[in-house]
Design a protein around this motif. Sequence first.
Motif, PDB file in Angstrom:
ATOM      1  N   THR A   1     106.234  64.232 151.449  1.00 13.70           N
ATOM      2  CA  THR A   1     105.068  64.942 151.858  1.00 13.70           C
ATOM      3  C   THR A   1     104.128  64.973 150.656  1.00 13.70           C
ATOM      4  OG1 THR A   1     106.223  67.095 151.577  1.00 13.70           O
ATOM      5  CG2 THR A   1     105.626  66.313 153.824  1.00 13.70           C
TER       6      THR A   1
ATOM      7  N   ASN B   1     100.928  61.281 152.165  1.00 10.66           N
ATOM      8  CA  ASN B   1      99.989  61.541 153.174  1.00 10.66           C
ATOM      9  C   ASN B   1      98.663  61.473 152.194  1.00 10.66           C
ATOM     10  OD1 ASN B   1     100.482  63.837 151.926  1.00 10.66           O
ATOM     11  ND2 ASN B   1     100.413  65.201 153.702  1.00 10.66           N
ATOM     12  N   GLY B   2      98.561  61.032 151.038  1.00 10.91           N
ATOM     13  CA  GLY B   2      97.442  61.338 150.056  1.00 10.91           C
ATOM     14  C   GLY B   2      96.507  60.327 150.701  1.00 10.91           C
ATOM     15  N   THR B   3      95.366  60.595 149.641  1.00  7.54           N
ATOM     16  CA  THR B   3      94.191  59.807 150.162  1.00  7.54           C
ATOM     17  C   THR B   3      93.912  58.584 149.407  1.00  7.54           C
ATOM     18  OG1 THR B   3      93.074  61.246 148.241  1.00  7.54           O
ATOM     19  CG2 THR B   3      92.917  62.057 150.642  1.00  7.54           C
TER      20      THR B   3
HETATM   21  C1  LIG Z   1     100.297  66.544 152.598  1.00 13.97           C
HETATM   22  O1  LIG Z   1     101.443  67.210 153.230  1.00 13.97           O
HETATM   23  C2  LIG Z   1     101.651  68.358 152.271  1.00 13.97           C
HETATM   24  C3  LIG Z   1     102.867  69.110 153.103  1.00 13.97           C
HETATM   25  O2  LIG Z   1     102.730  69.250 154.402  1.00 13.97           O
HETATM   26  C4  LIG Z   1     100.448  69.430 152.512  1.00 13.97           C
HETATM   27  O3  LIG Z   1     100.742  70.559 151.625  1.00 13.97           O
HETATM   28  C5  LIG Z   1      99.288  68.479 151.700  1.00 13.97           C
HETATM   29  O4  LIG Z   1      98.142  69.318 151.833  1.00 13.97           O
HETATM   30  C6  LIG Z   1      99.153  67.328 152.731  1.00 13.97           C
HETATM   31  N1  LIG Z   1      97.989  66.495 151.911  1.00 13.97           N
HETATM   32  C7  LIG Z   1      97.116  65.794 152.668  1.00 13.97           C
HETATM   33  C8  LIG Z   1      96.058  65.135 151.961  1.00 13.97           C
HETATM   34  O5  LIG Z   1      96.943  65.827 154.006  1.00 13.97           O
END
Ligand SMILES: *[C@@H]1O[C@H](CO)[C@@H](O)[C@H](O)[C@H]1NC(C)=O
Length: 316
Positions: free
Chosen positions: A43, A47-49
């Motif tokens: 995580t 799921n980064g940008t």
């Molecule tokens: C990715 O997931 C983590 C844990 O769920 C969260 O803290 C974080 O904000 C998320 N990042 C994005 C860019 O969505």
Amino acid sequence: MQSFYLISVLACLLPVALGDDPSVAWCYNEPTCNDTTWPRIATDFCNGTRQSPIDIVSASAVADSTLGAFTLAGFDDKTAFTKIENTGKTVKIELASGAMNVSGGSLPTDYSSLQFHLHWGNGSSVPGSEHTVDGKRYPMELHIVNAKTSLNGNLTEILADSEGLAALGFFIEVESGTTDQPASWKSLADHLRNITESGESVSITDISMNDLISGVDTTSYYRYLGSLTTPNCNEAVVWTVFKDTVKVSQNVIDLFSNTVRIGDSTSELVTNVFRNVQPLNGRQVSTTVASSATSLATTSLLALGLAALHGILHLG
Ligand SMILES: *[C@@H]1O[C@H](CO)[C@@H](O)[C@H](O)[C@H]1NC(C)=O
Ligand SMILES: *[C@@H]1O[C@H](CO)[C@@H](O)[C@H](O)[C@H]1NC(C)=O
Ligand SMILES: *[C@@H]1O[C@H](CO)[C@@H](O)[C@H](O)[C@H]1NC(C)=O
Ligand SMILES: *[C@@H]1O[C@H](CO)[C@@H](O)[C@H](O)[C@H]1NC(C)=O
Ligand SMILES: *[C@@H]1O[C@H](CO)[C@@H](O)[C@H](O)[C@H]1NC(C)=O
Ligand SMILES: *[C@@H]1O[C@H](CO)[C@@H](O)[C@H](O)[C@H]1NC(C)=O
Ligand SMILES: [Zn+2]
């Protein structure tokens, strides 16, 4: 001595971060475990940008005449490769500490080469490059992984640095009508039958990096900021994707998906080992300017200058 020690430590640790044996179990092609599930298992970053790979839209790439030529030190050294390993997810070639360095190419600083590995699909007919260009996926992609020399192999610092790693990506394309070409790639692929099971490795000698990327104009490339393409997908990578392709015979490309297995001798073959392309999220992809265009521009400027000078002289 200390930096030698740290580089050795890095050579051992970095593959962990590069996904061979990460903190989380991950996969490419299982129904319940593939790249769509990575953001849940890793995580922090997946799921980064600013994730990689991406589809490079050539018409949207911003021409940047400051993107210069690379200095690729040790790329001719036939003793730089140490061993070739089946990791169960790729085939990785480790590089002797300090044997190859990358600088120039408008990178922020000097980088030390650590390893290179490959991504592929299922034979030459099911392509498996990670980056795509205008939606086109190539049969294979070779990644040379380089870390900032100044960070002395400190993995924590390398992965915390938005430009801690410089990855060089090369597309592999089929050279039709040939067999066993080029000799360097045949020689590389001939090692695969010795590492059919995950975790196996053999030493590799007599091939240099330049032997494998022969024919590629390294002054012509795309540049963007991205991530590792395997968990934990750390956003620490300056990406260079070369425009020229390496041409390899179909039978040699096919050896990758026909020979090495994800586990023991009864397990599946390693196929389709690439991550799907990720959103750009507003990132800019830069492109080198064709050298003919550059010299044309220089010539026109020179002509303009001469015309102006001519005018001044006449005026005088
Ligand atoms: C990715 O997931 C983590 C844990 O769920 C969260 O803290 C974080 O904000 C998320 N990042 C994005 C860019 O969505
Ligand atoms: C990838 O994993 C997701 C979630 O488990 C699943 O829905 C999807 O079918 C999988 N895709 C493939 C190609 O197996
Ligand atoms: C690579 O850089 C290291 C550290 O600066 C240096 O010791 C080594 O000689 C360089 N290797 C080559 C091939 O230039
Ligand atoms: C790869 O291709 C071979 C033959 O071309 C086929 O038998 C095999 O099922 C394919 N593997 C996958 C995972 O698609
Ligand atoms: C790596 O850098 C971190 C953060 O600067 C530091 O805490 C750690 O001790 C360093 N590790 C080594 C092996 O030098
Ligand atoms: C690779 O395997 C072949 C047999 O398939 C054997 O003759 C050769 O010695 C092996 N090479 C290495 C480096 O293990
Ligand atoms: Zn890779």
